[in-house]
Design a protein around this motif. Sequence first.
Motif, PDB file in Angstrom:
ATOM      1  N   SER A  29       1.062  -1.160   0.045  1.00 42.41           N
ATOM      2  CA  SER A  29      -0.122   0.049  -0.043  1.00 42.41           C
ATOM      3  C   SER A  29       0.878   1.227   0.158  1.00 42.41           C
ATOM      4  O   SER A  29       0.320   2.303   0.013  1.00 42.41           O
ATOM      5  N   THR A  30       2.203   1.223   0.126  1.00 40.72           N
ATOM      6  CA  THR A  30       3.099   2.058   0.210  1.00 40.72           C
ATOM      7  C   THR A  30       3.950   2.123  -1.372  1.00 40.72           C
ATOM      8  O   THR A  30       4.051   1.300  -1.770  1.00 40.72           O
ATOM      9  N   ALA A  41       7.652  -0.146  -5.124  1.00 39.50           N
ATOM     10  CA  ALA A  41       9.031  -0.092  -5.775  1.00 39.50           C
ATOM     11  C   ALA A  41       9.944  -1.100  -5.411  1.00 39.50           C
ATOM     12  O   ALA A  41      10.712  -1.652  -6.493  1.00 39.50           O
ATOM     13  N   GLU A  42       9.736  -1.777  -4.418  1.00 41.42           N
ATOM     14  CA  GLU A  42      10.659  -2.910  -4.016  1.00 41.42           C
ATOM     15  C   GLU A  42      10.156  -4.166  -4.691  1.00 41.42           C
ATOM     16  O   GLU A  42      10.876  -4.885  -5.345  1.00 41.42           O
ATOM     17  N   LEU A  43       8.897  -4.256  -4.802  1.00 39.16           N
ATOM     18  CA  LEU A  43       8.288  -5.351  -5.556  1.00 39.16           C
ATOM     19  C   LEU A  43       8.696  -5.152  -7.016  1.00 39.16           C
ATOM     20  O   LEU A  43       9.069  -6.131  -7.640  1.00 39.16           O
ATOM     21  N   ASP A  44       8.651  -4.191  -7.651  1.00 35.34           N
ATOM     22  CA  ASP A  44       9.223  -3.753  -9.100  1.00 35.34           C
ATOM     23  C   ASP A  44      10.497  -4.453  -9.337  1.00 35.34           C
ATOM     24  O   ASP A  44      11.063  -4.853 -10.209  1.00 35.34           O
ATOM     25  N   ARG A  45      11.418  -3.891  -8.233  1.00 38.99           N
ATOM     26  CA  ARG A  45      12.879  -4.416  -8.351  1.00 38.99           C
ATOM     27  C   ARG A  45      13.046  -5.784  -8.179  1.00 38.99           C
ATOM     28  O   ARG A  45      13.734  -6.617  -8.716  1.00 38.99           O
ATOM     29  N   ARG A  46      12.163  -6.551  -7.495  1.00 37.14           N
ATOM     30  CA  ARG A  46      12.256  -8.008  -7.345  1.00 37.14           C
ATOM     31  C   ARG A  46      11.602  -8.743  -8.568  1.00 37.14           C
ATOM     32  O   ARG A  46      12.513  -9.662  -9.143  1.00 37.14           O
ATOM     33  N   LEU A  57      -6.468  -0.826  -3.581  1.00 36.24           N
ATOM     34  CA  LEU A  57      -7.771  -0.719  -3.076  1.00 36.24           C
ATOM     35  C   LEU A  57      -7.715  -0.822  -1.676  1.00 36.24           C
ATOM     36  O   LEU A  57      -8.955  -0.850  -1.282  1.00 36.24           O
ATOM     37  N   GLY A  58      -6.583  -0.977  -1.145  1.00 39.28           N
ATOM     38  CA  GLY A  58      -6.741  -1.238   0.157  1.00 39.28           C
ATOM     39  C   GLY A  58      -7.019  -2.713   0.698  1.00 39.28           C
ATOM     40  O   GLY A  58      -7.177  -3.131   1.964  1.00 39.28           O
TER      41      GLY A  58
END
Length: 103
Positions: free
Chosen positions: A41-42, A47-52, A101-102
């Motif tokens: 949600s942050t 960004a970290e997920l995209d890096r992974r 969407l939470g």
Amino acid sequence: MQAITIKLAIAASALALAPAVSAAEDDQRSSRVTYADLDLSTPEGMAELDRRIVNAAREVCEVNRQTTGTRMRSREARECFETAKNQLDQHFAQIKRDANLGG
């Protein structure tokens, strides 16, 4: 555990352009992308997920592997990377939408 394992048939993506059928066409590689430790949600978590995702695609396609005599990546490795990254992006699209969407 929240993780996605990507399996990429190298033959179907990068080596499909090769004229001869070889044993390498049966080569399948996989990489795992975990996200249980991320707060999606942050912006930082996203960004970290995209890096992974990028790192997993690089690993599966051996993008960082050095070939003797050149520092350039092969066309096959670049095409494999794009295919793997697109597959991972598709797998994570719903997870990202839900996080926005939470839920």
